[in-house]
Enzyme design. Sequence first.
Site, PDB file in Angstrom:
ATOM      1  N   SER A  48       0.819  -1.213   0.000  1.00 39.37           N
ATOM      2  CA  SER A  48       0.000   0.000   0.000  1.00 39.37           C
ATOM      3  C   SER A  48       0.855   1.266   0.000  1.00 39.37           C
ATOM      4  CB  SER A  48      -0.929   0.021   1.217  1.00 39.37           C
ATOM      5  OG  SER A  48      -1.871  -1.030   1.146  1.00 39.37           O
ATOM      6  N   GLY A 229      -2.514   3.556  -4.528  1.00 35.05           N
ATOM      7  CA  GLY A 229      -3.106   4.290  -5.639  1.00 35.05           C
ATOM      8  C   GLY A 229      -4.505   4.822  -5.378  1.00 35.05           C
ATOM      9  N   CYS A 255      -9.215  -1.578   3.454  1.00 32.62           N
ATOM     10  CA  CYS A 255      -8.466  -0.415   2.960  1.00 32.62           C
ATOM     11  C   CYS A 255      -8.852  -0.087   1.511  1.00 32.62           C
ATOM     12  CB  CYS A 255      -6.968  -0.647   3.131  1.00 32.62           C
ATOM     13  SG  CYS A 255      -6.029   0.892   3.219  1.00 32.62           S
ATOM     14  N   LEU A 256      -7.974  -0.314   0.529  1.00 28.74           N
ATOM     15  CA  LEU A 256      -8.352  -0.052  -0.863  1.00 28.74           C
ATOM     16  C   LEU A 256      -9.553  -0.901  -1.250  1.00 28.74           C
ATOM     17  CD1 LEU A 256      -7.815   1.351  -3.571  1.00 28.74           C
ATOM     18  CD2 LEU A 256      -6.186  -0.472  -4.100  1.00 28.74           C
ATOM     19  N   GLN A 259     -12.597   0.867  -0.281  1.00 31.19           N
ATOM     20  CA  GLN A 259     -12.901   1.965  -1.196  1.00 31.19           C
ATOM     21  C   GLN A 259     -13.492   1.456  -2.511  1.00 31.19           C
ATOM     22  OE1 GLN A 259      -9.003   3.704  -1.391  1.00 31.19           O
ATOM     23  NE2 GLN A 259      -8.991   4.208   0.790  1.00 31.19           N
ATOM     24  N   PHE A 300      -6.589   7.979   0.727  1.00 22.91           N
ATOM     25  CA  PHE A 300      -7.905   8.224   0.133  1.00 22.91           C
ATOM     26  C   PHE A 300      -8.966   7.731   1.105  1.00 22.91           C
ATOM     27  CE2 PHE A 300      -4.966   8.089  -3.348  1.00 22.91           C
ATOM     28  CZ  PHE A 300      -5.437   9.022  -4.264  1.00 22.91           C
ATOM     29  N   HIS A 341      -6.754  -1.650   9.203  1.00 20.93           N
ATOM     30  CA  HIS A 341      -6.128  -2.968   9.045  1.00 20.93           C
ATOM     31  C   HIS A 341      -6.308  -3.842  10.289  1.00 20.93           C
ATOM     32  CE1 HIS A 341      -4.018  -2.546   5.175  1.00 20.93           C
ATOM     33  NE2 HIS A 341      -4.065  -1.259   5.463  1.00 20.93           N
ATOM     34  N   GLU A 343      -5.693  -6.884  10.595  1.00 17.41           N
ATOM     35  CA  GLU A 343      -4.651  -7.913  10.660  1.00 17.41           C
ATOM     36  C   GLU A 343      -3.335  -7.369  11.193  1.00 17.41           C
ATOM     37  OE1 GLU A 343      -3.236  -5.539   7.461  1.00 17.41           O
ATOM     38  OE2 GLU A 343      -5.266  -6.152   7.980  1.00 17.41           O
TER      39      GLU A 343
END
Length: 365
Positions: A48, A229, A255-256, A259, A300, A341, A343
């Site tokens: 990430s 990204g 996370c991503l 999103q 983001f 996160h 984990e």
Amino acid sequence: MNKQKATLLLADGTLFKGTLIGSPGTNGGEICFNTGMTGYQEIYTDPSYTGQIIVTTTSHIGNYGVIDSEKESDHPTIAGIVVNSFSEVFSRIDASGSLQDYLVKYGISGIADLDTRKLVRHIRAKGAMNAIISSEFENDLAGLKAELNKIPDMNGLELSSKVCTKEPFFFGDENSDFKVACLDFGIKHNILRSLSERGVYCKVFPAKTTLEEMEKWNPDGYFLSNGPGDPAVMEYAVKTTKDILDTNKPVFGICLGHQILAEACGISTYKMHHGHRGLNHPIKNLISGKSEITSQNHGFVVKKEDVENSDIAEMTHVHLNDKTVAGIKLKNKPAFSVQYHPESSPGPHDSRYLFDDFISLMNNN
């Protein structure tokens, strides 16, 4: 020993001088800071962080070396590091080597012996921006600025297809109770370990894999991973996620992945001022009413107004510092996601229950 000099130049023209650590050369990316008191190897190997220069607010880095078991991917993914005090000497008996040798091995440049408190305060005030570290342009500021201008902006940058696995691979025991197809946008090793520990056999697929290809394996559920990204430009991932939701199989995103799930529900995302990165972020679970201390790494975030106006999704977790969306679930689908996160290791384990919630969804599906 005479240390080689290095320079850090920010996009707004702010200049810092220090000493070189890691590999000689010139590396650039988006500069951001992490407030974790430990876990530098996990940070540096987290996909990430691809394309980012990491400032650690902990003053002393490198003192416990590196060890294979604490990697979150096969190699460091960062663009560079900035630290106050750097140690080439490490004290941990089972360490496999020094952080200095590790950075040199993978061509990562860094800078030490500068005022990281001043730098972090600057980023908090001005926001995350591109920067460059160099041991080559000490007396050529114009040349360094030219190199800095070549670095792409993180806003609008698609990176997951570049960092993900190139071929599918398996993780865990093939005789496990459940099979989960993991869409790899930049997945961390400890996510796979956390699933495997709960009786899940994982098959990890490249970011651009279609639902049709993953369904051939007949998984019981789908996992949408973390990664680097801008989610707003990942149309391929949004389309695949919409297709996954149509199967009505359980979905869990981190996370991503969180999103992307939001984007698939018509909920937009945007770039934050300086992001959330550290092991100490407070989250409130709106369903249980309990608070959690969490590990976070994102620049983001999901737009809160879109979630509040959505007929499809609802907010389940909120960040207590700035009231941003930290988790959602779909109202009529077995799908949920969080911005942080669960984990994390090192880091708080308050949110590990989310993996159990995912298992429960598969049990009940």
